[in-house]
Design a protein around this motif. Structure first.
Motif, PDB file in Angstrom:
ATOM      1  N   PRO A   1       0.837  -1.248   0.080  1.00  0.00           N
ATOM      2  CA  PRO A   1      -0.035   0.044  -0.191  1.00  0.00           C
ATOM      3  C   PRO A   1       0.723   1.288  -0.016  1.00  0.00           C
ATOM      4  O   PRO A   1       0.447   2.318  -0.629  1.00  0.00           O
ATOM      5  CB  PRO A   1      -0.801  -0.048   1.341  1.00  0.00           C
ATOM      6  CG  PRO A   1      -0.853  -1.543   1.573  1.00  0.00           C
ATOM      7  CD  PRO A   1       0.587  -2.136   1.122  1.00  0.00           C
TER       8      PRO A   1
ATOM      9  N   ASP B   1       0.482   4.007  -2.902  1.00  0.00           N
ATOM     10  CA  ASP B   1       0.152   5.349  -2.533  1.00  0.00           C
ATOM     11  C   ASP B   1       0.978   6.425  -3.373  1.00  0.00           C
ATOM     12  O   ASP B   1       0.609   7.259  -3.776  1.00  0.00           O
ATOM     13  CB  ASP B   1      -0.220   5.521  -1.163  1.00  0.00           C
ATOM     14  CG  ASP B   1      -1.001   6.588  -0.684  1.00  0.00           C
ATOM     15  OD1 ASP B   1      -1.982   6.528  -0.621  1.00  0.00           O
ATOM     16  OD2 ASP B   1      -0.188   7.621  -0.427  1.00  0.00           O
TER      17      ASP B   1
ATOM     18  N   ARG C   1      -0.589   8.986  -6.219  1.00  0.00           N
ATOM     19  CA  ARG C   1      -0.637  10.488  -5.776  1.00  0.00           C
ATOM     20  C   ARG C   1      -0.584  11.244  -7.107  1.00  0.00           C
ATOM     21  O   ARG C   1       0.423  11.202  -7.655  1.00  0.00           O
ATOM     22  CB  ARG C   1      -0.047  10.757  -4.716  1.00  0.00           C
ATOM     23  CG  ARG C   1      -0.115  12.226  -4.345  1.00  0.00           C
ATOM     24  CD  ARG C   1       0.630  12.712  -3.153  1.00  0.00           C
ATOM     25  NE  ARG C   1       0.444  11.684  -2.038  1.00  0.00           N
ATOM     26  CZ  ARG C   1       1.530  10.796  -1.628  1.00  0.00           C
ATOM     27  NH1 ARG C   1       2.601  10.609  -2.252  1.00  0.00           N
ATOM     28  NH2 ARG C   1       1.249  10.126  -0.276  1.00  0.00           N
TER      29      ARG C   1
ATOM     30  N   GLU D   1      -7.955   1.104  -3.631  1.00  0.00           N
ATOM     31  CA  GLU D   1      -8.034   1.588  -2.442  1.00  0.00           C
ATOM     32  C   GLU D   1      -7.285   3.137  -2.703  1.00  0.00           C
ATOM     33  O   GLU D   1      -7.686   4.206  -1.870  1.00  0.00           O
ATOM     34  CB  GLU D   1      -7.498   0.923  -1.218  1.00  0.00           C
ATOM     35  CG  GLU D   1      -8.541  -0.226  -0.901  1.00  0.00           C
ATOM     36  CD  GLU D   1      -9.542   0.509  -0.280  1.00  0.00           C
ATOM     37  OE1 GLU D   1      -9.649   1.364   0.376  1.00  0.00           O
ATOM     38  OE2 GLU D   1     -10.685   0.041  -0.736  1.00  0.00           O
ATOM     39  N   ALA D   2      -6.142   3.231  -3.120  1.00  0.00           N
ATOM     40  CA  ALA D   2      -5.288   4.337  -3.410  1.00  0.00           C
ATOM     41  C   ALA D   2      -5.779   5.362  -4.207  1.00  0.00           C
ATOM     42  O   ALA D   2      -5.781   6.511  -4.000  1.00  0.00           O
ATOM     43  CB  ALA D   2      -3.884   3.877  -3.855  1.00  0.00           C
TER      44      ALA D   2
ATOM     45  N   ARG E   1      -9.116   5.774  -4.560  1.00  0.00           N
ATOM     46  CA  ARG E   1     -10.219   6.349  -3.918  1.00  0.00           C
ATOM     47  C   ARG E   1      -9.679   7.185  -2.930  1.00  0.00           C
ATOM     48  O   ARG E   1     -10.368   8.513  -2.568  1.00  0.00           O
ATOM     49  CB  ARG E   1     -10.911   5.046  -3.125  1.00  0.00           C
ATOM     50  CG  ARG E   1     -11.906   4.179  -3.899  1.00  0.00           C
ATOM     51  CD  ARG E   1     -12.330   2.936  -3.067  1.00  0.00           C
ATOM     52  NE  ARG E   1     -13.167   1.962  -3.795  1.00  0.00           N
ATOM     53  CZ  ARG E   1     -13.511   0.809  -3.258  1.00  0.00           C
ATOM     54  NH1 ARG E   1     -12.769   0.498  -2.267  1.00  0.00           N
ATOM     55  NH2 ARG E   1     -14.291  -0.092  -4.046  1.00  0.00           N
ATOM     56  N   ARG E   2      -8.540   6.951  -2.261  1.00  0.00           N
ATOM     57  CA  ARG E   2      -7.984   7.957  -1.479  1.00  0.00           C
ATOM     58  C   ARG E   2      -7.549   9.079  -1.838  1.00  0.00           C
ATOM     59  O   ARG E   2      -7.733  10.262  -1.264  1.00  0.00           O
ATOM     60  CB  ARG E   2      -6.753   7.129  -0.503  1.00  0.00           C
ATOM     61  CG  ARG E   2      -6.308   7.703   0.719  1.00  0.00           C
ATOM     62  CD  ARG E   2      -5.690   6.857   1.433  1.00  0.00           C
ATOM     63  NE  ARG E   2      -4.559   6.076   0.695  1.00  0.00           N
ATOM     64  CZ  ARG E   2      -4.672   4.697   0.636  1.00  0.00           C
ATOM     65  NH1 ARG E   2      -5.513   4.005   0.927  1.00  0.00           N
ATOM     66  NH2 ARG E   2      -3.767   4.088  -0.026  1.00  0.00           N
ATOM     67  N   HIS E   3      -7.109   9.007  -3.032  1.00  0.00           N
ATOM     68  CA  HIS E   3      -6.708  10.528  -3.792  1.00  0.00           C
ATOM     69  C   HIS E   3      -7.511  10.881  -4.748  1.00  0.00           C
ATOM     70  O   HIS E   3      -6.966  11.856  -5.502  1.00  0.00           O
ATOM     71  CB  HIS E   3      -5.311  10.169  -4.342  1.00  0.00           C
ATOM     72  CG  HIS E   3      -4.078   9.594  -3.578  1.00  0.00           C
ATOM     73  ND1 HIS E   3      -3.735  10.587  -2.527  1.00  0.00           N
ATOM     74  CD2 HIS E   3      -3.473   8.574  -3.214  1.00  0.00           C
ATOM     75  CE1 HIS E   3      -2.634  10.050  -1.862  1.00  0.00           C
ATOM     76  NE2 HIS E   3      -2.349   8.815  -2.050  1.00  0.00           N
ATOM     77  N   GLY E   4      -8.817  10.333  -4.928  1.00  0.00           N
ATOM     78  CA  GLY E   4      -9.501  10.957  -5.903  1.00  0.00           C
ATOM     79  C   GLY E   4      -9.293  10.673  -7.252  1.00  0.00           C
ATOM     80  O   GLY E   4      -9.884  11.482  -8.102  1.00  0.00           O
TER      81      GLY E   4
ATOM     82  N   ARG F   1     -10.081   8.838 -10.441  1.00  0.00           N
ATOM     83  CA  ARG F   1     -11.343   8.108 -11.067  1.00  0.00           C
ATOM     84  C   ARG F   1     -11.038   7.155 -11.980  1.00  0.00           C
ATOM     85  O   ARG F   1     -11.850   6.021 -12.029  1.00  0.00           O
ATOM     86  CB  ARG F   1     -12.441   9.089 -11.487  1.00  0.00           C
ATOM     87  CG  ARG F   1     -12.770  10.119 -10.357  1.00  0.00           C
ATOM     88  CD  ARG F   1     -13.896   9.511  -9.435  1.00  0.00           C
ATOM     89  NE  ARG F   1     -14.878   8.584 -10.030  1.00  0.00           N
ATOM     90  CZ  ARG F   1     -15.560   7.488  -9.170  1.00  0.00           C
ATOM     91  NH1 ARG F   1     -15.237   7.280  -8.052  1.00  0.00           N
ATOM     92  NH2 ARG F   1     -16.445   7.132 -10.021  1.00  0.00           N
TER      93      ARG F   1
ATOM     94  N   SER G   1     -15.704  -1.583  -7.635  1.00  0.00           N
ATOM     95  CA  SER G   1     -14.771  -0.450  -7.017  1.00  0.00           C
ATOM     96  C   SER G   1     -15.354   0.904  -6.966  1.00  0.00           C
ATOM     97  O   SER G   1     -15.031   1.682  -6.269  1.00  0.00           O
ATOM     98  CB  SER G   1     -13.555  -0.277  -8.034  1.00  0.00           C
ATOM     99  OG  SER G   1     -13.860   0.156  -9.375  1.00  0.00           O
TER     100      SER G   1
END
Length: 220
Positions: free
Chosen positions: A56, A60, A64, A104-105, A107-110, A112, A158
């Motif tokens: 992760p 991540d 980003r 997951e990453a 979603r966390r950073h927007g 799409r 997702s």
């Protein structure tokens, strides 16, 4: 567009990095050996980022700031050896685990837009597979296919703007002309070149026409 390619040092990944570069995108090539891809792209900027798709923290950092992500994860080792002894260098569930971590990453950073290379004969195209190919899947490739089925479910649930690209048997041919692409599971042959896969992965990132769709891909 800033595009991350996860699994960039495999055959399809390398071809996709080159295709995106030719189209002028700002490409981040991500894999355990991503720096080996550096210097192979004409056109847009290329960044090689070494990391593990199932870690992760590594993922991540890679996700980003991206506009889109393409996943080309897989096991490049001999399938007979993998079936009998398991893979030597890659986890057997790399497709599903890596895809789950990437999702997951994102979603966390927007982020799409997600385009994933899976495999023809899983998910909605399962019933379209010729009988001989089904036998090969069952006898030789069953662990990988089970993992790819799991990957497809992760992609579909997702909540992202996803497209699944399902090529038939991959080759290193140098074909003339575009591949045959279908949203119904239809094919023209049971082989397709990696360069044609890369073309469709790049096309899918650039277009919103097939968000939420599975695209079958074969040579004409």
């Amino acid at each position: 567009m800033k595009v991350l390619v996860v699994g960039a040092s495999g055959g399809s990944g390398r071809a996709t990095v080159r295709e995106l570069g030719h189209r002028g995108h700002e490409v981040t090539a991500f894999s355990r050996h991503a720096t080996t891809v550096a210097g192979q792209v004409d056109g847009g900027p290329l960044r090689g980022l070494n990391g593990d798709a199932t870690d992760p923290g590594d993922v991540d950092d890679a996700v980003r700031g991206q506009d889109a992500v393409i996943i080309t994860l897989g096991i490049s080792e001999n399938p007979v050896r993998v079936r009998l002894r398991g893979p030597a260098h890659t986890s057997l569930d790399v497709r599903s685990r890596g895809t789950a971590v990437v999702v997951e990453a994102m979603r966390r950073h927007g982020v799409r837009r997600l385009v994933v290379q899976t495999s023809y004969g899983v998910g909605p195209t399962r019933t379209h597979l010729p009988m001989l190919q089904r036998l090969v899947f069952w006898v030789l490739l069953r662990p990988q296919i089970v993992d790819t089925e799991r990957q497809e479910r992760i992609v579909r649930s997702s909540g992202l703007d996803w497209t699944a690209v399902q090529p038939v048997n991959l080759t290193d041919d140098d074909p003339a002309g575009p591949p045959f692409v279908s949203t119904t599971g239809a094919t023209r042959s049971m082989k397709v070149a990696r360069t044609q896969v890369a073309w469709l992965l790049a096309e899918s990132v650039e277009s919103d026409d097939h968000i939420g769709s599975t695209l079958s891909l074969s040579a004409r």
